[in-house]
Design an enzyme around this catalytic site. Structure first.
Site, PDB file in Angstrom:
ATOM      1  N   ASP A  67      59.530  38.198  54.868  1.00 15.02           N
ATOM      2  CA  ASP A  67      58.881  39.273  55.611  1.00 15.02           C
ATOM      3  C   ASP A  67      59.041  39.111  57.120  1.00 15.02           C
ATOM      4  O   ASP A  67      59.508  38.074  57.600  1.00 15.02           O
ATOM      5  CB  ASP A  67      57.398  39.367  55.223  1.00 15.02           C
ATOM      6  CG  ASP A  67      56.690  38.006  55.193  1.00 15.02           C
ATOM      7  OD1 ASP A  67      57.262  37.029  55.715  1.00 15.02           O
ATOM      8  OD2 ASP A  67      55.579  37.920  54.666  1.00 15.02           O
ATOM      9  N   ASN A 136      43.634  36.650  50.203  1.00 12.97           N
ATOM     10  CA  ASN A 136      43.351  37.749  49.263  1.00 12.97           C
ATOM     11  C   ASN A 136      44.390  37.797  48.137  1.00 12.97           C
ATOM     12  O   ASN A 136      44.497  38.793  47.437  1.00 12.97           O
ATOM     13  CB  ASN A 136      43.303  39.095  50.011  1.00 12.97           C
ATOM     14  CG  ASN A 136      44.612  39.424  50.716  1.00 12.97           C
ATOM     15  OD1 ASN A 136      45.614  38.730  50.527  1.00 12.97           O
ATOM     16  ND2 ASN A 136      44.623  40.486  51.506  1.00 12.97           N
ATOM     17  N   HIS A 138      47.702  37.700  48.545  1.00 16.65           N
ATOM     18  CA  HIS A 138      48.985  38.356  48.838  1.00 16.65           C
ATOM     19  C   HIS A 138      50.131  37.352  48.844  1.00 16.65           C
ATOM     20  O   HIS A 138      49.942  36.169  49.116  1.00 16.65           O
ATOM     21  CB  HIS A 138      48.932  39.191  50.126  1.00 16.65           C
ATOM     22  CG  HIS A 138      48.940  38.452  51.421  1.00 16.65           C
ATOM     23  ND1 HIS A 138      48.099  38.769  52.465  1.00 16.65           N
ATOM     24  CD2 HIS A 138      49.697  37.427  51.879  1.00 16.65           C
ATOM     25  CE1 HIS A 138      48.342  37.982  53.481  1.00 16.65           C
ATOM     26  NE2 HIS A 138      49.311  37.154  53.159  1.00 16.65           N
ATOM     27  N   GLU A 143      50.101  43.316  49.903  1.00 16.40           N
ATOM     28  CA  GLU A 143      48.642  43.285  49.986  1.00 16.40           C
ATOM     29  C   GLU A 143      48.005  43.845  48.713  1.00 16.40           C
ATOM     30  O   GLU A 143      48.655  44.591  47.963  1.00 16.40           O
ATOM     31  CB  GLU A 143      48.198  44.128  51.190  1.00 16.40           C
ATOM     32  CG  GLU A 143      48.698  43.619  52.542  1.00 16.40           C
ATOM     33  CD  GLU A 143      47.883  42.436  53.068  1.00 16.40           C
ATOM     34  OE1 GLU A 143      47.272  41.691  52.276  1.00 16.40           O
ATOM     35  OE2 GLU A 143      47.868  42.261  54.307  1.00 16.40           O
TER      36      GLU A 143
END
Ligand code: GLP
Length: 247
Positions: A67, A136, A138, A143
């Protein structure tokens, strides 16, 4: 899925470097899928040591990163290209021409996604994909959502991710709001996946991802369906799974 418990961050980093080193030794022309964040820094340091000792050769290795922040140039000290150069590439004999990170400065987001997707398709999946994990759940910048996105896409970062990554920027406002990321399909295409997790802040994500149900609300949970995944988590990252008696 194999889950290996490491004593602490250093132990996790050593174990991870051993596995990546084995891949490079067995397959000198391999493609490594690489990750950023604080989690893999120790792994890269161990790989650099092995290179300096003459035990590893990256001259024929290719890499693809997961990313990149949209809007940051490769020279920006918080861009993932800059991270990779300074934490790893500058210290080993990998040919930078063989390293790929999405271009955060592309004028057209759609074109950038299509170009990175085409590159990944040409490569045909990483031989080994290194991953960290967000608090979370990810992976890359996939996400929590109602779906698993297959290909490269531009994503709006979750509020919690912006807050978690604000520590690297002067102010929270400076954290980019969008990023380019490999999709879940791109990640699942890798022949082998090595996910690292360290610290209590990852304990809930580790428990939900690897001991809970498979749901796009916890994107890493999809890895339960991959045939060749190794998770190296330290004791703190496994603490909730242990409390619950599932590990
Ligand atoms: C970032 C990256 C992820 C990384 C995660 C955890 O937002 N996009 O690839 O795994 O967050 O980061 P850290 O290792 O610093 O906890």
């Amino acid at each position: 899925m194999r889950i290996i418990e490491a004593k602490n961050y250093d132990d996790m980093s050593k174990k991870a470097a051993e596995i990546i080193a084995a891949e490079v030794t067995l397959n000198p022309t391999c493609t490594l899928g690489l990750a950023t964040g604080s989690t893999p820094v120790g792994t890269y340091q161990n790989l650099i040591k092995k290179y300096e000792n003459g035990d590893l050769d990256f001259s024929q290795v290719h890499s693809v990163n997961l990313d990149e922040y949209k809007g940051l140039s490769g020279e920006h000290d918080q861009s993932y290209r800059y991270f990779m150069n300074t934490n790893f590439f500058n210290h080993v004999n990998i040919d930078k021409a063989n390293t790929s990170v999405p271009n955060g400065l592309s004028e057209d987001a759609k074109e950038e996604c299509a170009a990175y997707q085409a590159l990944l398709e040409r490569i045909g999946g990483a031989d080994l994909q290194l991953l960290g994990i967000g608090g979370n759940g990810h992976i890359g910048f996939n996400e929590p959502s109602n779906e698993f996105k297959k290909g490269v896409h531009c994503v709006q970062l979750a509020e919690s991710t912006i807050k978690a990554n604000a520590r690297f920027f002067e102010t929270e406002e400076d954290v980019p709001k969008y990023a380019y990321t490999m999709g879940i399909g791109n990640i699942m295409n890798a022949k082998m996946i090595l996910l690292l997790a360290s610290g209590e802040s990852k304990a809930q994500a580790v428990c939900d991802s690897f001991f809970g149900s498979i749901t796009p609300q916890v994107q890493a949970s999809i890895l339960q369906l991959h045939p060749n995944v190794i998770v190296i988590a330290d004791s703190d990252a496994l603490s909730i799974a242990k409390e619950k008696g599932v590990f």
